[in-house]
Design an enzyme around this catalytic site. Structure first.
Site, mmCIF file in Angstrom:
data_model
loop_
_atom_site.group_PDB
_atom_site.id
_atom_site.type_symbol
_atom_site.label_atom_id
_atom_site.label_comp_id
_atom_site.label_asym_id
_atom_site.label_seq_id
_atom_site.Cartn_x
_atom_site.Cartn_y
_atom_site.Cartn_z
ATOM 1 N N GLY A 178 0.817 -1.210 0.000
ATOM 2 C CA GLY A 178 0.000 0.000 0.000
ATOM 3 C C GLY A 178 0.845 1.252 0.000
ATOM 4 O O GLY A 178 2.033 1.213 -0.326
ATOM 5 N N ASN A 179 0.241 2.357 0.373
ATOM 6 C CA ASN A 179 0.962 3.630 0.450
ATOM 7 C C ASN A 179 0.456 4.439 1.628
ATOM 8 O O ASN A 179 -0.440 4.001 2.363
ATOM 9 C CB ASN A 179 0.827 4.403 -0.873
ATOM 10 C CG ASN A 179 -0.617 4.639 -1.259
ATOM 11 O OD1 ASN A 179 -1.371 5.297 -0.544
ATOM 12 N ND2 ASN A 179 -1.024 4.091 -2.406
#
Length: 430
Positions: A224-225
């Protein structure tokens, strides 16, 4: 690679250099208890707050509570402190007046220009920004009399916040619920920053993506981020307050309040985001891609949790596949007639710069590649922007010079972005 998202530290919004004088008007509805949280929020951001309730409001929250929280005496009548002419002085010295909750009765009295208690007299005197936050049953909100009164206030330059959808008194559910105190306070601060919020997007459909996408590695882990979704939600809030019909396609976000009146569609992966955006963009007048999209995904997803210390090297070597470019695909769909030619498309560029180019230069190159109408560019290096309540950067359009967006809350930045969108649509005759 992580089992959970690794959020960036949150930077608090900057307190004003000098305390602003904010009047919080409270009318007699069950939501009056939320006004106490609103007062505390405004005080914690460095403002001086004076509470002016109606007589009916004190049936729900006592004067002692408001006096303790604000540090000022509480009065409901123009006949208190007559020697100080407080029915005039409070409004004259206010930097903003917010009435929350505002019942149908108080809205009607303000629209009629009445001054039969301290609150309505204060509003009548005030020349500063006035924000009215309705709270009432759905039937009252949609009653033609209330609709006319709200339209009158908006025509006079008063900001009337759209009510939230949700549980009301008793078993009723629908529009008319008071937005959360944090949402109200943020809108007040946006108005204090000199941002006008015109109710001029009635009938427009706005589609906004927000938050970060996640790509599964196995049933436990994902890639993810750091995106929090705050900027996308801020855009939705301002668009909703301008009268638009707003849909948010939301990936992974922090615990954010749903913008008033907006519809939320939850997704996880980039492929899910693409499917929703491609489908819903056909009916949208404005499409804003503010989500932080994963550029790559694992080539395969394990059906069970991958174990370390085994011969399986899947955890040490990842094989990745490129995700589709959703923004570029939306622009192509417009060119091919699958989306209306009048649809305005807005993109975002989160850049860190490299040894050859600055964040702005990289964003300008991306703007040319994507072909969208507007691009909001950020420098996200060193923990900036992601997860923070403030933002800054540049707005890129087909004009040669980028427009600098000064450091400010994400709502203030959102309002500036939407103003640029409004300009472009007017120039195009949309």
């Amino acid at each position: 690679m992580s089992e959970t998202a690794n959020p960036a530290g949150q930077t608090p919004s900057v307190a004003p250099k000098h305390p602003r004088n904010i009047v919080v008007g409270v009318s007699g509805g069950i939501a009056a208890y939320k006004a106490a949280h609103l007062v505390r929020n405004l005080k914690e951001h460095g403002d001086d707050v004076r509470v002016v309730p109606t007589e009916a409001a004190l049936n729900f929250v006592g004067a002692a509570t408001f006096e303790a929280l604000s540090g000022h005496p509480v009065s409901t009548t123009v006949f208190d402190a007559v020697d100080e002419v407080q029915h005039v002085n409070i409004g004259q010295h206010a930097d903003a007046v917010v009435v929350a909750p505002a019942t149908a009765d108080v809205i009607a009295r303000i629209a009629a220009g009445r001054a039969d208690d301290l609150l309505t007299a204060t509003v009548l005197v005030a020349t500063c920004p006035v924000i009215v936050v309705p709270a009432m049953h759905t039937e009252m909100w949609f009653n033609p009399a209330t609709r006319d009164n709200v339209a009158t206030l908006r025509r006079r330059g008063i900001t009337v916040m759209e009510p939230a959808h949700g549980r009301l008194t008793g078993k009723d559910t629908g529009p008319g619920r008071l937005p959360e105190p944090e949402q109200i306070a943020e809108l007040v601060r946006t108005r204090l920053a000199g941002i006008d919020i015109n109710y001029d997007w009635q009938g427009l459909k706005v589609l906004i993506s927000a938050g970060g996408t996640q790509e599964d590695l196995d049933p436990v882990r994902f890639i993810g981020n750091r995106s929090s979704g705050r900027q996308g939600f801020a855009l939705a809030e301002i668009a909703s307050q301008r009268g638009a019909d707003v849909t948010i396609v939301a990936g992974n976000t922090v615990d954010l309040q749903t913008p008033s009146g907006a519809e939320i569609v939850n997704i996880v992966s980039t492929s899910e985001l693409k499917a929703e955006m491609d489908s819903r963009a056909r009916d949208a007048d404005i499409v804003i891609m503010s989500a932080a999209v994963s550029d790559y995904r694992p080539a395969s997803v394990a059906s069970s949790k991958m174990k370390k210390g085994t011969n399986d090297d899947a955890l040490s070597t990842l094989h990745m596949t490129e995700n589709p470019d959703i923004l570029k695909g939306l622009v192509a769909a417009r060119e091919q007639g699958e989306i209306s030619q009048e649809t305005t498309i807005v993109g975002f560029a989160a850049e860190t710069g490299d040894e050859k180019s600055s964040p702005l230069e990289l964003a300008q190159a991306k703007f040319q590649r994507k072909g969208c109408d507007v691009l909001m560019a950020n420098d996200v290096s060193e923990g900036k922007v992601f997860g923070n309540v403030n933002n800054e950067g540049w707005i890129l359009t087909k004009e040669l010079e980028p427009r600098t967006v000064a450091h400010g809350t994400k709502q203030v930045v959102a309002a500036q972005i939407l103003d640029v969108v409004n300009e472009i649509r007017h120039e195009a005759g949309a």
